[in-house]
Design a protein around this motif. Structure first.
Motif, PDB file in Angstrom:
ATOM      1  N   LEU A 184       0.831  -1.207   0.000  1.00 35.28           N
ATOM      2  CA  LEU A 184       0.000   0.000   0.000  1.00 35.28           C
ATOM      3  C   LEU A 184       0.864   1.254   0.000  1.00 35.28           C
ATOM      4  CD1 LEU A 184      -2.891  -0.876   2.455  1.00 35.28           C
ATOM      5  CD2 LEU A 184      -2.956  -0.732  -0.009  1.00 35.28           C
ATOM      6  N   LEU A 243       2.439   1.601  -3.438  1.00 35.32           N
ATOM      7  CA  LEU A 243       1.505   2.136  -4.433  1.00 35.32           C
ATOM      8  C   LEU A 243       1.357   3.648  -4.292  1.00 35.32           C
ATOM      9  CD1 LEU A 243      -1.311  -0.567  -4.502  1.00 35.32           C
ATOM     10  CD2 LEU A 243       0.223   0.033  -6.360  1.00 35.32           C
ATOM     11  N   CYS A 244       1.302   4.131  -3.055  1.00 35.47           N
ATOM     12  CA  CYS A 244       1.203   5.580  -2.835  1.00 35.47           C
ATOM     13  C   CYS A 244       2.464   6.291  -3.311  1.00 35.47           C
ATOM     14  CB  CYS A 244       0.982   5.869  -1.356  1.00 35.47           C
ATOM     15  SG  CYS A 244      -0.623   5.388  -0.741  1.00 35.47           S
ATOM     16  N   SER A 291       2.699   6.198  -7.181  1.00 35.94           N
ATOM     17  CA  SER A 291       1.736   7.112  -7.807  1.00 35.94           C
ATOM     18  C   SER A 291       2.188   8.557  -7.685  1.00 35.94           C
ATOM     19  CB  SER A 291       0.356   6.961  -7.163  1.00 35.94           C
ATOM     20  OG  SER A 291      -0.154   5.691  -7.398  1.00 35.94           O
ATOM     21  N   CYS A 349     -10.079   7.713 -11.643  1.00 30.97           N
ATOM     22  CA  CYS A 349      -9.762   6.772 -10.555  1.00 30.97           C
ATOM     23  C   CYS A 349     -10.990   5.929 -10.214  1.00 30.97           C
ATOM     24  CB  CYS A 349      -9.284   7.520  -9.321  1.00 30.97           C
ATOM     25  SG  CYS A 349      -7.685   8.295  -9.481  1.00 30.97           S
ATOM     26  N   GLU A 384      -6.538  -1.302  -1.297  1.00 29.91           N
ATOM     27  CA  GLU A 384      -5.592  -1.803  -2.301  1.00 29.91           C
ATOM     28  C   GLU A 384      -6.115  -1.581  -3.712  1.00 29.91           C
ATOM     29  OE1 GLU A 384      -6.544  -3.565   0.323  1.00 29.91           O
ATOM     30  OE2 GLU A 384      -4.793  -4.438   1.318  1.00 29.91           O
ATOM     31  N   LEU A 405      -6.038   2.217  -4.561  1.00 26.49           N
ATOM     32  CA  LEU A 405      -4.679   2.700  -4.801  1.00 26.49           C
ATOM     33  C   LEU A 405      -4.125   2.171  -6.119  1.00 26.49           C
ATOM     34  CD1 LEU A 405      -3.126   2.620  -1.248  1.00 26.49           C
ATOM     35  CD2 LEU A 405      -3.636   4.609  -2.644  1.00 26.49           C
ATOM     36  N   VAL A 452      -5.612   4.389  -8.669  1.00 29.48           N
ATOM     37  CA  VAL A 452      -4.903   5.668  -8.701  1.00 29.48           C
ATOM     38  C   VAL A 452      -3.593   5.519  -9.471  1.00 29.48           C
ATOM     39  CG1 VAL A 452      -3.704   7.372  -7.269  1.00 29.48           C
ATOM     40  CG2 VAL A 452      -5.959   6.561  -6.604  1.00 29.48           C
TER      41      VAL A 452
END
Length: 146
Positions: free
Chosen positions: A41, A44-45, A48, A91, A111, A114, A117
């Protein structure tokens, strides 16, 4: 397309790929016990955000100057807000598509969103930087006869 534009576009894509590689390597030095699989997680943030920053920065550097009419502060603010709304809508759309392809709807909402995104930052953000929030330009580019 001219050859110079193709070179700039390919350099921009190489920089985006390089930013993804950096998001997998650099946090391991800063964040103790970081792995892409263990902290997916967070990764992924981070990924992005890095891709978004690289895309927006490259757009600001490589894009030609706009006319004085389009450089007013109110036009920039309204364009930015429209782009934010379109990005959020993409999104949501990607989230719905991912769920329709079989991702769990309730168990893994964070999940899945994200990941949506991340997909939006790869696809929609690039188009928003290039085309802006002009719906007619999007239809012209993505239609069969455009």
């Amino acid at each position: 397309m001219r050859e110079a534009e193709i070179r700039r576009l390919s350099a921009a894509n190489v920089l985006c790929v390089f930013s993804i590689i950096l998001t997998a390597v650099v946090p391991a030095f800063i964040w103790e016990g970081f792995t892409v699989f263990g902290a997916h997680l967070s990764w992924l943030c981070i990924c992005s955000v890095c891709v978004s920053i690289v895309s927006i920065t490259l757009n600001l550097v490589l894009k030609p100057n706009q006319s004085a009419k389009r450089s007013s502060f109110t036009h920039k603010i309204s364009r930015f807000l429209k782009c934010c709304i379109y990005f959020f809508m993409s999104c949501i759309l990607f989230h719905a598509i991912i769920v329709l392809y079989g991702a769990p709807l309730i168990e893994s909402v964070a999940e899945t969103f994200l990941f949506a995104v991340l997909l939006s930052s790869f696809s929609t953000l690039q188009c928003l930087c290039t085309l802006g929030p002009n719906i007619q330009a999007w239809i012209r580019v993505f239609s069969k006869n455009g």
